[in-house]
Design an enzyme around this catalytic site. Structure first.
Site, PDB file in Angstrom:
ATOM      1  N   SER A 145      25.043  21.475  39.350  1.00 46.77           N
ATOM      2  CA  SER A 145      25.305  20.813  40.626  1.00 46.77           C
ATOM      3  C   SER A 145      25.108  21.837  41.726  1.00 46.77           C
ATOM      4  O   SER A 145      25.140  23.056  41.481  1.00 46.77           O
ATOM      5  CB  SER A 145      26.748  20.298  40.650  1.00 46.77           C
ATOM      6  OG  SER A 145      27.129  19.884  41.951  1.00 46.77           O
ATOM      7  N   TYR A 158      36.040  21.691  39.730  1.00 49.07           N
ATOM      8  CA  TYR A 158      34.705  21.175  39.460  1.00 49.07           C
ATOM      9  C   TYR A 158      33.662  22.270  39.710  1.00 49.07           C
ATOM     10  O   TYR A 158      32.778  22.500  38.872  1.00 49.07           O
ATOM     11  CB  TYR A 158      34.420  19.962  40.334  1.00 49.07           C
ATOM     12  CG  TYR A 158      33.055  19.357  40.123  1.00 49.07           C
ATOM     13  CD1 TYR A 158      32.773  18.658  38.960  1.00 49.07           C
ATOM     14  CD2 TYR A 158      32.051  19.501  41.074  1.00 49.07           C
ATOM     15  CE1 TYR A 158      31.507  18.097  38.745  1.00 49.07           C
ATOM     16  CE2 TYR A 158      30.794  18.942  40.876  1.00 49.07           C
ATOM     17  CZ  TYR A 158      30.527  18.250  39.716  1.00 49.07           C
ATOM     18  OH  TYR A 158      29.275  17.711  39.515  1.00 49.07           O
TER      19      TYR A 158
END
Length: 247
Positions: A145, A158
């Site tokens: 990501s 995350y």
């Protein structure tokens, strides 16, 4: 024939393939002529996707897969190896993103992100790497990501898992001269990531941003396809795909 050449039909495993980037990647690679094995927990959704692709005369199959279950991932890979003789590409895609400030103390969700986003990737690598090393050929694609490139409030854990995925991808690349390793870092992409867990405020803000500027999952699938399609002596190590307006 060198099964890693761009003209070859590859045996590809995609985790988290029941929706979002995983589903889009499975569709894209199947349409490119590869045999794709879709894995996810929601087998009802996998069955729908596979039925549709088979009706289009594409080569696909599916099986239940929980990436947090190390033995289950190993059995999944072994079944593919027994059925096809090899796994040419693993796309480690399964992930979760329950956003919340650390002060909310969503410890169970911290553990879930570590288990799915990091351990799940490691379980996938452990399941396919021995056979790839034995053949001196293979490609591991890890979906990280843009959260692996910067840290934002409410996304600390995350981001930590995605930074780790990026780091282990680079370590794996350096350790092996025959195995190709690609890490793909998507920016805002339309998927189901913001639909579960976290706090209402944090998840709502992420959903709003994604709805406003998010890329279709097919854009990430095309990036994966590009990396896979390169000749065996070309290793596309990292691809960052953002909406043009994302900062």
């Amino acid at each position: 024939m060198n099964m890693d050449s761009s003209s070859s039909r590859k045996i590809v495993v995609v985790t988290g393939a029941s929706s979002g980037i995983g589903e889009a990647t499975a569709r894209h690679l199947a349409a490119a002529g590869h045999h794709v094995v879709l894995g996810a927990r929601r087998t009802d959704r996998l069955a729908v996707v596979v039925k549709e692709l088979r009706e289009a005369s594409l080569s696909v199959e599916f099986a239940e897969l929980d990436v947090t279950d190390r033995q289950g991932v190993s059995r999944f890979a072994q079944t593919v190896l027994e059925g096809h003789g090899r796994i040419d590409v693993l796309v480690n895609n399964a992930g979760v993103m329950p956003l919340a400030p650390l002060s909310a103390l969503h410890v169970d969700e911290w553990d879930q992100m570590i288990d799915v986003n990091l351990r799940g990737v490691l379980h996938g690598i452990a399941a396919v790497l021995p056979s790839m090393l034995e053949r001196s050929s293979g490609h591991i694609v890890n979906i990280a990501s843009t959260a692996a490139l910067r840290v934002d409030p409410t996304a600390s854990v995350y981001c930590a898992t995605k930074y780790a995925v990026r780091a282990l991808s680079e370590g794996l690349r350096q350790e092996n001269g025959d195995i190709r390793v690609t890490v793909v870092c998507p920016g805002f992409t339309r998927s189901e990531l913001t639909e579960q867990g976290g706090t209402a405020e944090a998840q709502g803000a992420a959903r709003a941003a994604t709805e406003q500027i998010g890329l279709p999952a097919s854009a990430i699938a095309q990036a994966v396809g590009y990396a896979i399609a390169q000749p065996s002596d070309v290793d596309v190590n990292e691809i960052v795909v953002r909406p043009t307006v994302q900062r």
